[in-house]
Design a protein around this motif. Sequence first.
Motif, PDB file in Angstrom:
ATOM      1  N   LEU A  12       0.963  -1.167   0.077  1.00 53.36           N
ATOM      2  CA  LEU A  12       0.179   0.004  -0.023  1.00 53.36           C
ATOM      3  C   LEU A  12       0.956   1.178  -0.009  1.00 53.36           C
ATOM      4  O   LEU A  12       1.760   1.525   1.016  1.00 53.36           O
ATOM      5  CB  LEU A  12      -0.949   0.019   1.232  1.00 53.36           C
ATOM      6  N   GLY A  15      -2.533   4.343  -2.173  1.00 55.39           N
ATOM      7  CA  GLY A  15      -3.919   3.661  -1.870  1.00 55.39           C
ATOM      8  C   GLY A  15      -4.778   4.007  -2.983  1.00 55.39           C
ATOM      9  O   GLY A  15      -6.186   3.612  -3.117  1.00 55.39           O
ATOM     10  N   THR A  16      -4.416   4.792  -3.913  1.00 58.29           N
ATOM     11  CA  THR A  16      -5.484   5.493  -5.067  1.00 58.29           C
ATOM     12  C   THR A  16      -5.881   4.492  -6.205  1.00 58.29           C
ATOM     13  O   THR A  16      -6.679   4.727  -6.696  1.00 58.29           O
ATOM     14  CB  THR A  16      -4.645   6.738  -5.369  1.00 58.29           C
ATOM     15  N   LEU A  19      -7.046   0.684  -3.037  1.00 61.24           N
ATOM     16  CA  LEU A  19      -8.091   0.675  -2.339  1.00 61.24           C
ATOM     17  C   LEU A  19      -9.421   0.700  -3.122  1.00 61.24           C
ATOM     18  O   LEU A  19     -10.315  -0.168  -2.905  1.00 61.24           O
ATOM     19  CB  LEU A  19      -8.039   1.904  -1.456  1.00 61.24           C
ATOM     20  N   LYS A  36       4.850   3.180   3.354  1.00 58.02           N
ATOM     21  CA  LYS A  36       5.095   4.414   3.467  1.00 58.02           C
ATOM     22  C   LYS A  36       5.997   4.782   4.718  1.00 58.02           C
ATOM     23  O   LYS A  36       6.644   5.734   4.762  1.00 58.02           O
ATOM     24  CB  LYS A  36       3.952   5.309   3.493  1.00 58.02           C
ATOM     25  N   TYR A  61       2.653  15.659  -5.104  1.00 56.65           N
ATOM     26  CA  TYR A  61       2.801  17.058  -4.532  1.00 56.65           C
ATOM     27  C   TYR A  61       4.318  17.365  -4.163  1.00 56.65           C
ATOM     28  O   TYR A  61       4.778  18.093  -4.565  1.00 56.65           O
ATOM     29  CB  TYR A  61       1.770  17.419  -3.643  1.00 56.65           C
ATOM     30  N   GLY A  85      -6.861  14.881  -9.445  1.00 59.48           N
ATOM     31  CA  GLY A  85      -6.946  16.192  -8.864  1.00 59.48           C
ATOM     32  C   GLY A  85      -6.161  16.471  -7.512  1.00 59.48           C
ATOM     33  O   GLY A  85      -5.189  15.509  -7.493  1.00 59.48           O
ATOM     34  N   ILE A  86      -6.198  17.667  -6.953  1.00 53.59           N
ATOM     35  CA  ILE A  86      -5.049  17.915  -5.680  1.00 53.59           C
ATOM     36  C   ILE A  86      -5.267  16.848  -4.866  1.00 53.59           C
ATOM     37  O   ILE A  86      -4.455  16.336  -4.153  1.00 53.59           O
ATOM     38  CB  ILE A  86      -5.572  19.233  -5.156  1.00 53.59           C
ATOM     39  N   GLN A  87      -6.443  16.255  -4.573  1.00 52.38           N
ATOM     40  CA  GLN A  87      -6.706  15.379  -3.485  1.00 52.38           C
ATOM     41  C   GLN A  87      -5.791  14.176  -3.793  1.00 52.38           C
ATOM     42  O   GLN A  87      -5.215  13.594  -2.862  1.00 52.38           O
ATOM     43  CB  GLN A  87      -8.139  14.930  -3.428  1.00 52.38           C
ATOM     44  N   ILE A  88      -6.043  13.688  -5.209  1.00 56.54           N
ATOM     45  CA  ILE A  88      -5.075  12.479  -5.419  1.00 56.54           C
ATOM     46  C   ILE A  88      -3.802  12.673  -5.549  1.00 56.54           C
ATOM     47  O   ILE A  88      -2.745  11.857  -5.043  1.00 56.54           O
ATOM     48  CB  ILE A  88      -5.661  12.053  -7.186  1.00 56.54           C
ATOM     49  N   ARG A  91      -1.819  12.207  -2.349  1.00 58.41           N
ATOM     50  CA  ARG A  91      -1.386  10.650  -1.797  1.00 58.41           C
ATOM     51  C   ARG A  91      -0.846   9.659  -2.884  1.00 58.41           C
ATOM     52  O   ARG A  91       0.173   9.055  -2.691  1.00 58.41           O
ATOM     53  CB  ARG A  91      -2.787   9.856  -1.485  1.00 58.41           C
TER      54      ARG A  91
END
Lengths: 273, 164
Positions: A12, A15-16, A19, A36, A61, A85-88, A91
């Motif tokens: 893991l 997780g994008t 999961l 990680k 990022y 997007g920024i959220q992805i 991670r």
Amino acid sequence: MMAEKGPKAKALAGGTDILVQLRGRRFFIDRLVDVKGVPEMNELSCSAEEGLTLGAAVPCYRIYEDDTIQSLYSGLVDAAFLIGGIQIQGRASVGGNLCNASPSGDTIPILIALGASCVIEGPKGSRTLPVEDFCTGPGQNVLQDGELLVALKFPPPAANSGAHYLRFIPRNEMDIAVAGAGASVVLEDDKETIKSARISLAAVGPTPIFAEEASELLAGRAASEGSFEAAAEAAKAAARPISDMRGTAKQRIHLSGVLTKRALREAVARAQG
Amino acid sequence: MSKKIHVQTNINGLDVDLLCESRQSLLEVLRDVLNMTGTKEGCNDGNCGACSVIVDGRLIDSCLMLGVEAEGKEITTIEGVAYTHGLHPIQQSFLENAALQCGICTPGFIVAAKALLENEPEADEGRVRHWLAGNLCRCTGYDKIVRAVLDAGKTMATQSKSES
Ligand SMILES: Cc1cc2nc3c(=O)[nH]c(=O)nc-3n(C[C@@H](O)[C@@H](O)[C@H](O)COP(=O)(O)OP(=O)(O)OC[C@H]3O[C@@H](n4cnc5c(N)ncnc54)[C@H](O)[C@@H]3O)c2cc1C
Ligand code: FES
Ligand code: FES
């Protein structure tokens, strides 16, 4: 920890992918190991002399917010900045993108174009291999049970070099590539002649494709539209796409040519500085 | 039922001890274990941003993080956005700009906007639209949301200037 469970254990990172896949019941596993926490997987060191070491679990990022990487490996930044997007991007890792081995993985062509290599560790020791030899089919890679991708190593950027990745999607953001192309070029000191180039394509075959002929024919040629056109034709010949809901094979072959040209133009512009 | 795991984390400034299953997402932990239902579930696969939270200063989708990964982290959810004495400028601005209809996407947009504006209150329209590309809204057509975020940014910029 991984070897014990064989194929029933998976890593893991961000997780994008995993999961979503587990939730979709694409496969079942007994153990998910968060990598990680492993220091080598989080390493990010970059300099003009040593090149770039990118730990497999480093999220996107951290790549595009790093000033040194921005100036030395802007082609990699292109790819990291357009995943999700920024959220992805908070991670998702490049290592995970590569291990997931999707034909449309946006970071893989630029890894190939930049000549990056995979550092792999496993119960039987460590090995290193070029990124273009890593993916073996859609969702398949060379890793054996218990093996992990630890890091990606990029050679120091040559003098007068530049790289670029771009893709075609119907929206502005948040979509999967219909096709993508990454290119890197090294120019002679005159900044007009191509010394060497590497071109790689996404989403036009069962794995990301290293377009070797298109790359090699550029060596020694002028950094001009005519040369880009010749490389684009060779890239089209290297593409082996399927038709699916995102696009037809014909459209994808056409896109391979257009995107190759655009990637080369920008890579050359960057190399000329 | 698998064995539960003990997780120590910090949510909206409060230390929290919780028990969760290893397979539960942070979103499920927030909503089902902690009863913090402000964070919404839309797609459960990272596409809609309704579940946005801030973890150690980073905007992420809580449906794509495991609850056990919250160990030792600092998390901000929509419940932590308002002040004790009233609404946060972003919330106020969403009301004034009518930037919500059904409201299911709103907590995600507000948390996402907070993650942007706290660092870049002067973000321009292009930056705001790009930043919010991971948040979907089926009702408003986005324009009012973007205006609300831009307005809130202006308020926050003047506030921070008057404070300093
Ligand atoms: C909404 C959304 C939008 C997206 N948009 C894009 C896009 O535009 N372009 C794109 O290319 N991708 C996109 N993706 C997919 C992208 O986020 C992933 O491919 C990501 O880069 C994978 O990294 P991760 O760290 O999340 O990996 P994980 O999901 O943690 O892992 C992915 C796979 O790699 C394995 N793995 C991870 N690390 C290692 C390791 N060190 N050694 C061995 N195996 C390992 C895992 O076991 C798993 O099989 C999107 C995903 C979502 C949810
Ligand atoms: S519920 Fe998490 S992104 Fe949609
Ligand atoms: S207000 Fe209904 S989805 Fe955005």
